[in-house]
Design a protein around this motif. Structure first.
Motif, PDB file in Angstrom:
ATOM      1  N   GLY A  34      25.391  23.626  39.095  1.00 38.60           N
ATOM      2  CA  GLY A  34      25.113  24.886  38.414  1.00 38.60           C
ATOM      3  C   GLY A  34      24.187  25.723  39.256  1.00 38.60           C
ATOM      4  N   GLU A  35      24.587  26.962  39.550  1.00 36.67           N
ATOM      5  CA  GLU A  35      23.785  27.861  40.383  1.00 36.67           C
ATOM      6  C   GLU A  35      23.387  29.079  39.562  1.00 36.67           C
ATOM      7  OE1 GLU A  35      26.328  29.008  43.569  1.00 36.67           O
ATOM      8  OE2 GLU A  35      26.661  26.958  44.239  1.00 36.67           O
ATOM      9  N   SER A  36      22.158  29.515  39.748  1.00 39.68           N
ATOM     10  CA  SER A  36      21.683  30.679  39.005  1.00 39.68           C
ATOM     11  C   SER A  36      22.119  31.995  39.626  1.00 39.68           C
ATOM     12  CB  SER A  36      20.165  30.639  38.882  1.00 39.68           C
ATOM     13  OG  SER A  36      19.558  30.656  40.148  1.00 39.68           O
ATOM     14  N   GLY A  37      22.698  31.957  40.776  1.00 42.26           N
ATOM     15  CA  GLY A  37      23.148  33.169  41.465  1.00 42.26           C
ATOM     16  C   GLY A  37      23.138  32.940  42.960  1.00 42.26           C
ATOM     17  N   THR A  38      23.311  33.990  43.713  1.00 38.37           N
ATOM     18  CA  THR A  38      23.343  33.896  45.161  1.00 38.37           C
ATOM     19  C   THR A  38      21.949  33.576  45.702  1.00 38.37           C
ATOM     20  OG1 THR A  38      25.055  35.567  45.139  1.00 38.37           O
ATOM     21  CG2 THR A  38      24.024  35.114  47.258  1.00 38.37           C
ATOM     22  N   ALA A  39      21.872  32.620  46.608  1.00 40.02           N
ATOM     23  CA  ALA A  39      20.612  32.213  47.253  1.00 40.02           C
ATOM     24  C   ALA A  39      19.540  31.903  46.219  1.00 40.02           C
ATOM     25  CB  ALA A  39      20.128  33.285  48.225  1.00 40.02           C
ATOM     26  N   SER A  40      19.867  31.002  45.307  1.00 41.69           N
ATOM     27  CA  SER A  40      18.943  30.706  44.227  1.00 41.69           C
ATOM     28  C   SER A  40      18.898  29.209  43.947  1.00 41.69           C
ATOM     29  CB  SER A  40      19.378  31.476  42.984  1.00 41.69           C
ATOM     30  OG  SER A  40      20.661  31.049  42.593  1.00 41.69           O
ATOM     31  N   VAL A  41      18.434  28.854  42.779  1.00 46.68           N
ATOM     32  CA  VAL A  41      18.279  27.465  42.376  1.00 46.68           C
ATOM     33  C   VAL A  41      19.635  26.853  42.033  1.00 46.68           C
ATOM     34  CG1 VAL A  41      17.259  25.965  40.615  1.00 46.68           C
ATOM     35  CG2 VAL A  41      15.941  27.870  41.537  1.00 46.68           C
ATOM     36  N   ALA A  42      19.855  25.616  42.464  1.00 42.33           N
ATOM     37  CA  ALA A  42      21.060  24.864  42.114  1.00 42.33           C
ATOM     38  C   ALA A  42      20.632  23.521  41.532  1.00 42.33           C
ATOM     39  CB  ALA A  42      21.945  24.658  43.340  1.00 42.33           C
ATOM     40  N   LEU A  43      21.284  23.143  40.448  1.00 45.76           N
ATOM     41  CA  LEU A  43      21.050  21.855  39.802  1.00 45.76           C
ATOM     42  C   LEU A  43      22.362  21.098  39.745  1.00 45.76           C
ATOM     43  CD1 LEU A  43      18.796  23.076  36.865  1.00 45.76           C
ATOM     44  CD2 LEU A  43      18.057  22.019  39.000  1.00 45.76           C
ATOM     45  N   TYR A  44      22.283  19.782  39.645  1.00 43.19           N
ATOM     46  CA  TYR A  44      23.474  18.938  39.708  1.00 43.19           C
ATOM     47  C   TYR A  44      23.523  17.994  38.514  1.00 43.19           C
ATOM     48  CZ  TYR A  44      23.484  20.565  44.521  1.00 43.19           C
ATOM     49  OH  TYR A  44      23.491  21.353  45.634  1.00 43.19           O
ATOM     50  N   GLN A  45      24.724  17.595  38.152  1.00 45.31           N
ATOM     51  CA  GLN A  45      24.942  16.649  37.058  1.00 45.31           C
ATOM     52  C   GLN A  45      26.139  15.779  37.412  1.00 45.31           C
ATOM     53  OE1 GLN A  45      23.479  16.426  33.689  1.00 45.31           O
ATOM     54  NE2 GLN A  45      24.683  14.572  33.635  1.00 45.31           N
ATOM     55  N   GLU A  81      30.682  33.012  36.322  1.00 46.91           N
ATOM     56  CA  GLU A  81      30.498  33.681  35.045  1.00 46.91           C
ATOM     57  C   GLU A  81      29.923  35.047  35.382  1.00 46.91           C
ATOM     58  OE1 GLU A  81      28.696  35.124  32.482  1.00 46.91           O
ATOM     59  OE2 GLU A  81      30.397  34.706  31.198  1.00 46.91           O
ATOM     60  N   ARG A  82      30.765  36.052  35.407  1.00 46.69           N
ATOM     61  CA  ARG A  82      30.382  37.364  35.936  1.00 46.69           C
ATOM     62  C   ARG A  82      29.292  38.059  35.115  1.00 46.69           C
ATOM     63  NH1 ARG A  82      33.310  37.478  40.173  1.00 46.69           N
ATOM     64  NH2 ARG A  82      35.509  36.987  40.188  1.00 46.69           N
ATOM     65  N   ALA A  83      29.354  37.959  33.803  1.00 43.68           N
ATOM     66  CA  ALA A  83      28.367  38.662  32.975  1.00 43.68           C
ATOM     67  C   ALA A  83      26.953  38.146  33.231  1.00 43.68           C
ATOM     68  CB  ALA A  83      28.733  38.518  31.497  1.00 43.68           C
ATOM     69  N   ALA A  84      26.805  36.846  33.322  1.00 48.30           N
ATOM     70  CA  ALA A  84      25.478  36.259  33.527  1.00 48.30           C
ATOM     71  C   ALA A  84      25.121  36.136  35.005  1.00 48.30           C
ATOM     72  CB  ALA A  84      25.401  34.888  32.864  1.00 48.30           C
ATOM     73  N   GLY A  85      26.113  36.093  35.871  1.00 47.41           N
ATOM     74  CA  GLY A  85      25.866  36.000  37.310  1.00 47.41           C
ATOM     75  C   GLY A  85      25.757  34.593  37.848  1.00 47.41           C
ATOM     76  N   TRP A  86      25.872  33.584  37.005  1.00 50.38           N
ATOM     77  CA  TRP A  86      25.771  32.219  37.499  1.00 50.38           C
ATOM     78  C   TRP A  86      27.133  31.684  37.892  1.00 50.38           C
ATOM     79  CZ3 TRP A  86      23.839  32.039  32.088  1.00 50.38           C
ATOM     80  CH2 TRP A  86      24.818  31.700  31.177  1.00 50.38           C
ATOM     81  N   ARG A  87      27.119  30.527  38.544  1.00 43.72           N
ATOM     82  CA  ARG A  87      28.345  29.896  39.032  1.00 43.72           C
ATOM     83  C   ARG A  87      28.262  28.400  38.796  1.00 43.72           C
ATOM     84  NH1 ARG A  87      30.637  29.753  45.234  1.00 43.72           N
ATOM     85  NH2 ARG A  87      28.811  28.462  45.591  1.00 43.72           N
ATOM     86  N   SER A  88      29.396  27.812  38.403  1.00 43.51           N
ATOM     87  CA  SER A  88      29.518  26.362  38.262  1.00 43.51           C
ATOM     88  C   SER A  88      30.578  25.886  39.222  1.00 43.51           C
ATOM     89  CB  SER A  88      29.916  25.981  36.842  1.00 43.51           C
ATOM     90  OG  SER A  88      28.843  26.147  35.968  1.00 43.51           O
ATOM     91  N   CYS A  89      30.285  24.791  39.901  1.00 42.67           N
ATOM     92  CA  CYS A  89      31.228  24.207  40.848  1.00 42.67           C
ATOM     93  C   CYS A  89      31.348  22.717  40.556  1.00 42.67           C
ATOM     94  CB  CYS A  89      30.754  24.410  42.283  1.00 42.67           C
ATOM     95  SG  CYS A  89      30.626  26.133  42.766  1.00 42.67           S
ATOM     96  N   LEU A  90      32.552  22.209  40.724  1.00 39.50           N
ATOM     97  CA  LEU A  90      32.816  20.796  40.489  1.00 39.50           C
ATOM     98  C   LEU A  90      33.331  20.178  41.777  1.00 39.50           C
ATOM     99  CD1 LEU A  90      32.944  18.606  38.228  1.00 39.50           C
ATOM    100  CD2 LEU A  90      35.378  19.139  38.064  1.00 39.50           C
ATOM    101  N   TYR A  91      32.704  19.085  42.195  1.00 40.53           N
ATOM    102  CA  TYR A  91      33.144  18.332  43.371  1.00 40.53           C
ATOM    103  C   TYR A  91      33.747  17.036  42.865  1.00 40.53           C
ATOM    104  CZ  TYR A  91      33.143  15.912  47.820  1.00 40.53           C
ATOM    105  OH  TYR A  91      33.516  15.236  48.938  1.00 40.53           O
ATOM    106  N   GLN A  92      35.032  16.843  43.116  1.00 39.94           N
ATOM    107  CA  GLN A  92      35.709  15.630  42.642  1.00 39.94           C
ATOM    108  C   GLN A  92      36.088  14.733  43.803  1.00 39.94           C
ATOM    109  OE1 GLN A  92      38.446  15.794  39.328  1.00 39.94           O
ATOM    110  NE2 GLN A  92      38.290  18.019  39.402  1.00 39.94           N
ATOM    111  N   THR A  93      36.005  13.445  43.536  1.00 38.50           N
ATOM    112  CA  THR A  93      36.443  12.437  44.491  1.00 38.50           C
ATOM    113  C   THR A  93      37.788  11.882  44.034  1.00 38.50           C
ATOM    114  OG1 THR A  93      35.273  10.699  43.297  1.00 38.50           O
ATOM    115  CG2 THR A  93      34.052  11.826  45.043  1.00 38.50           C
ATOM    116  N   GLU A  94      38.319  10.929  44.769  1.00 45.71           N
ATOM    117  CA  GLU A  94      39.609  10.336  44.409  1.00 45.71           C
ATOM    118  C   GLU A  94      39.541   9.580  43.085  1.00 45.71           C
ATOM    119  OE1 GLU A  94      38.541  10.180  47.683  1.00 45.71           O
ATOM    120  OE2 GLU A  94      39.964  11.720  48.269  1.00 45.71           O
ATOM    121  N   ASN A  95      38.411   8.963  42.785  1.00 48.00           N
ATOM    122  CA  ASN A  95      38.287   8.297  41.484  1.00 48.00           C
ATOM    123  C   ASN A  95      37.856   9.331  40.445  1.00 48.00           C
ATOM    124  OD1 ASN A  95      35.566   8.686  41.914  1.00 48.00           O
ATOM    125  ND2 ASN A  95      35.164   6.583  42.519  1.00 48.00           N
ATOM    126  N   SER A  96      37.509   8.920  39.283  1.00 44.56           N
ATOM    127  CA  SER A  96      37.220   9.872  38.209  1.00 44.56           C
ATOM    128  C   SER A  96      35.800  10.431  38.246  1.00 44.56           C
ATOM    129  CB  SER A  96      37.474   9.215  36.847  1.00 44.56           C
ATOM    130  OG  SER A  96      36.609   8.116  36.677  1.00 44.56           O
TER     131      SER A  96
END
Length: 143
Positions: free
Chosen positions: A93-104, A72-87
């Motif tokens: 969720g990352e707040s930016g480069t070299a910063s806090v990351a949270l998972y769900q 998300e360029r305006a805010a500077g954060w990034r979301s990434c999804l890691y998927q496995t073979e099942n559902s």
């Protein structure tokens, strides 16, 4: 005369102790202000990471396995999804480069390409057993 000399000596000692106490208090205040700035930065980055998680949960994701990321360029954060073979999948969720990351933990819905959060699936650490799988690298697909 002896009494005046000892009184003057006591005043000088008292002034020296006061100056030392004032210096120690200033150093302590500087440390507190530095910690306060660090804490403010951490709280800001954490709120940005939460926003990245919320934003990522609203995106449409492809069904491919492994990491895929969106910036998300305006805010500077990034979301990434890691998927496995099942559902099951892990949203990061990352707040930016070299910063806090949270998972769900989430579930990917094939029919819509959307994800849904798993109840009580929020984490502040990466639950994947292999550390290299925890961080999407630069070769990750980006949209």
């Amino acid at each position: 005369m002896k009494q005046t000399g000892s009184a003057l000596f006591m005043v000088i000692v008292l002034l020296a102790l006061s100056a030392a106490l004032l210096g120690a208090t200033r150093r302590l205040l500087d440390q507190i202000l530095s910690r306060n700035g660090d804490e403010q930065q951490y709280l800001y980055q954490t709120s940005q990471a939460f926003s990245a998680l919320a934003w990522g949960s609203q995106q449409t994701w492809s069904g491919r396995t492994g990491w895929q990321c969106r910036q998300e360029r305006a805010a500077g954060w990034r979301s990434c999804l890691y998927q496995t073979e099942n559902s099951s999948a892990l949203l990061r969720g990352e707040s930016g480069t070299a910063s806090v990351a949270l998972y769900q933990w989430v579930r990917w819905k094939q029919e819509s390409g959307r994800i849904a959060a798993v109840p009580h699936g929020w984490l502040d650490y990466c639950p994947l057993t292999e550390e290299e799988r925890c961080n999407p690298d630069e070769t990750t697909a980006r949209f």
